[in-house]
Design an enzyme around this catalytic site. Structure first.
Site, PDB file in Angstrom:
ATOM      1  N   ILE A 199       0.822  -1.205   0.000  1.00 45.25           N
ATOM      2  CA  ILE A 199       0.000   0.000   0.000  1.00 45.25           C
ATOM      3  C   ILE A 199       0.860   1.259   0.000  1.00 45.25           C
ATOM      4  O   ILE A 199       0.559   2.227  -0.694  1.00 45.25           O
ATOM      5  CB  ILE A 199      -0.944   0.003   1.222  1.00 45.25           C
ATOM      6  CG1 ILE A 199      -1.989  -1.112   1.078  1.00 45.25           C
ATOM      7  CG2 ILE A 199      -1.636   1.354   1.389  1.00 45.25           C
ATOM      8  CD1 ILE A 199      -2.818  -1.350   2.329  1.00 45.25           C
ATOM      9  N   ASP A 204      13.740   4.217  11.056  1.00 47.46           N
ATOM     10  CA  ASP A 204      13.067   3.289  11.954  1.00 47.46           C
ATOM     11  C   ASP A 204      12.025   4.084  12.731  1.00 47.46           C
ATOM     12  O   ASP A 204      12.372   4.951  13.538  1.00 47.46           O
ATOM     13  CB  ASP A 204      14.091   2.662  12.910  1.00 47.46           C
ATOM     14  CG  ASP A 204      13.467   1.711  13.925  1.00 47.46           C
ATOM     15  OD1 ASP A 204      12.224   1.612  13.979  1.00 47.46           O
ATOM     16  OD2 ASP A 204      14.223   1.090  14.680  1.00 47.46           O
ATOM     17  N   VAL A 205      10.730   3.791  12.476  1.00 46.36           N
ATOM     18  CA  VAL A 205       9.678   4.617  13.080  1.00 46.36           C
ATOM     19  C   VAL A 205       9.551   4.407  14.585  1.00 46.36           C
ATOM     20  O   VAL A 205       8.804   5.153  15.242  1.00 46.36           O
ATOM     21  CB  VAL A 205       8.311   4.383  12.399  1.00 46.36           C
ATOM     22  CG1 VAL A 205       8.365   4.761  10.931  1.00 46.36           C
ATOM     23  CG2 VAL A 205       7.832   2.951  12.589  1.00 46.36           C
ATOM     24  N   ASN A 265       1.969   5.061   7.500  1.00 51.50           N
ATOM     25  CA  ASN A 265       1.583   3.792   6.897  1.00 51.50           C
ATOM     26  C   ASN A 265       2.348   2.587   7.456  1.00 51.50           C
ATOM     27  O   ASN A 265       1.851   1.470   7.435  1.00 51.50           O
ATOM     28  CB  ASN A 265       1.793   3.873   5.378  1.00 51.50           C
ATOM     29  CG  ASN A 265       1.653   2.527   4.700  1.00 51.50           C
ATOM     30  OD1 ASN A 265       0.558   1.994   4.585  1.00 51.50           O
ATOM     31  ND2 ASN A 265       2.772   1.974   4.261  1.00 51.50           N
ATOM     32  N   SER A 325      -7.247  -0.077  10.419  1.00 48.22           N
ATOM     33  CA  SER A 325      -7.678  -1.296   9.725  1.00 48.22           C
ATOM     34  C   SER A 325      -9.138  -1.534  10.055  1.00 48.22           C
ATOM     35  O   SER A 325      -9.630  -1.111  11.108  1.00 48.22           O
ATOM     36  CB  SER A 325      -6.837  -2.487  10.190  1.00 48.22           C
ATOM     37  OG  SER A 325      -7.424  -3.714   9.779  1.00 48.22           O
ATOM     38  N   TYR A 362      -2.587  -7.358  17.038  1.00 45.13           N
ATOM     39  CA  TYR A 362      -2.675  -6.457  15.880  1.00 45.13           C
ATOM     40  C   TYR A 362      -3.912  -5.567  15.989  1.00 45.13           C
ATOM     41  O   TYR A 362      -3.847  -4.353  15.748  1.00 45.13           O
ATOM     42  CB  TYR A 362      -2.712  -7.294  14.602  1.00 45.13           C
ATOM     43  CG  TYR A 362      -2.776  -6.505  13.332  1.00 45.13           C
ATOM     44  CD1 TYR A 362      -1.670  -5.787  12.883  1.00 45.13           C
ATOM     45  CD2 TYR A 362      -3.923  -6.494  12.548  1.00 45.13           C
ATOM     46  CE1 TYR A 362      -1.715  -5.067  11.689  1.00 45.13           C
ATOM     47  CE2 TYR A 362      -3.984  -5.785  11.359  1.00 45.13           C
ATOM     48  CZ  TYR A 362      -2.884  -5.068  10.934  1.00 45.13           C
ATOM     49  OH  TYR A 362      -2.934  -4.366   9.750  1.00 45.13           O
ATOM     50  N   LYS A 416      -4.489  -1.335  15.984  1.00 43.82           N
ATOM     51  CA  LYS A 416      -5.286  -0.624  14.986  1.00 43.82           C
ATOM     52  C   LYS A 416      -6.467   0.097  15.627  1.00 43.82           C
ATOM     53  O   LYS A 416      -6.892   1.165  15.168  1.00 43.82           O
ATOM     54  CB  LYS A 416      -5.748  -1.591  13.897  1.00 43.82           C
ATOM     55  CG  LYS A 416      -4.594  -2.166  13.076  1.00 43.82           C
ATOM     56  CD  LYS A 416      -3.737  -1.062  12.459  1.00 43.82           C
ATOM     57  CE  LYS A 416      -2.579  -1.588  11.666  1.00 43.82           C
ATOM     58  NZ  LYS A 416      -1.763  -0.514  11.032  1.00 43.82           N
ATOM     59  N   THR A 438      -8.913  -6.789   3.709  1.00 40.36           N
ATOM     60  CA  THR A 438      -7.828  -7.662   3.280  1.00 40.36           C
ATOM     61  C   THR A 438      -7.350  -7.223   1.900  1.00 40.36           C
ATOM     62  O   THR A 438      -8.049  -7.406   0.904  1.00 40.36           O
ATOM     63  CB  THR A 438      -8.281  -9.132   3.238  1.00 40.36           C
ATOM     64  OG1 THR A 438      -8.791  -9.492   4.519  1.00 40.36           O
ATOM     65  CG2 THR A 438      -7.104 -10.037   2.903  1.00 40.36           C
TER      66      THR A 438
END
Length: 257
Positions: free
Chosen positions: A17, A62-63, A89, A141, A154, A158, A186
């Site tokens: 993405i 590196d975020v 992102n 998400s 996860y 989100k 997805t």
């Protein structure tokens, strides 16, 4: 040229993405700045954008590391003197029921997915506040809205990002900064393909099963999310604030029976 001359920062834009969005932003006239831990893939995206006549730069970032982020933002501001769009992102996944997720994996997914959004936004927002203009897009998400097996860690990240987005919008609206979130379903990216290979004996059968969750019967493409990101980055979405935009093939709308 919906993003003409806008300086757009994207984290995790080497593949999937992020890469599709970087290319879409560039096609719409943006100057694209990519932060990525896989610098080779990011450079490939930059080369493709430049070959098509666009402008883009890539840097190892590196975020989860504030020093790395601050150096990148300082470099971007030195080059352009402004930042118009930030697309948070970058992200990693975590698979397993909650009792199966070890602490190291929990900490990693939280560090990248949640703390990463915090650290990058913290570094970028002062420039947007000073210029009294900006757009922030956070990658959430559809899992923030629904339950999904073996995704507790996860999903926690989100959901946090979606809630963070709404509170950020309240805080930064006085500075003419819009903050919105994308909620993909997805999307068939290298990220998802790798997960399927690691998690299922028959990845092809898993794909067919995943398709049945979508009302349209197909998995999304990175470009589907990229076009939604273009909209949120552009002035066309000037009245969209604190929203979670679902790009999920109807997963959160319900099921067909």
């Amino acid at each position: 040229m919906r993003l003409k001359s806008k300086v757009c920062l994207i984290t995790g834009a080497g593949k999937g993405i992020g890469a599709a969005t970087a290319k879409a932003f560039a096609r719409e006239g943006a100057v694209v700045e990519i932060a990525e831990v896989d610098l080779d893939s990011a450079n490939s995206v930059v080369e493709e954008i430049v070959a098509a006549g666009g402008t883009a730069y890539a840097k190892f970032v590196d975020v989860s590391d504030s020093a790395s982020i601050n150096a990148w933002v300082t470099e971007v501001l030195g080059r352009h003197q402004r930042i118009d769009v930030l697309f948070n992102n970058a992200g990693v996944s975590a698979v397993g029921q909650l009792h199966e997720v070890n602490r190291d994996l929990w900490d990693k997914v939280m560090s990248v997915n949640v703390t990463g959004v915090y650290l990058v936004s913290k570094a970028v927002l002062p420039a947007m506040m000073e210029q009294k203009q900006g757009a922030v897009i956070n990658m959430s998400s559809c899992i923030a809205e629904i339950g999904l097996a073996r995704r507790a860690a996860y999903a926690a990240t989100k959901g946090a990002i979606l809630s963070m987005t709404k509170s950020m919008q309240v805080d930064y609206a006085p500075y003419n900064i819009r903050v919105n979130a994308l909620l993909p379903g997805t999307i068939f990216t290298p990220f998802v393909e790798d997960y399927l290979k690691r998690s299922y004996d028959d990845p092809s059968a898993a794909i067919e099963s995943l398709k049945q969750r979508q009302l349209g019967g197909e998995l999304g493409r990175p470009e589907d999310v990229a076009e939604a990101a273009v909209y949120l980055a552009s002035d066309e979405s000037r009245y969209v604030m604190g929203a979670g935009l679902a790009v999920d093939g109807g997963v959160t709308a319900g099921k067909q029976f």
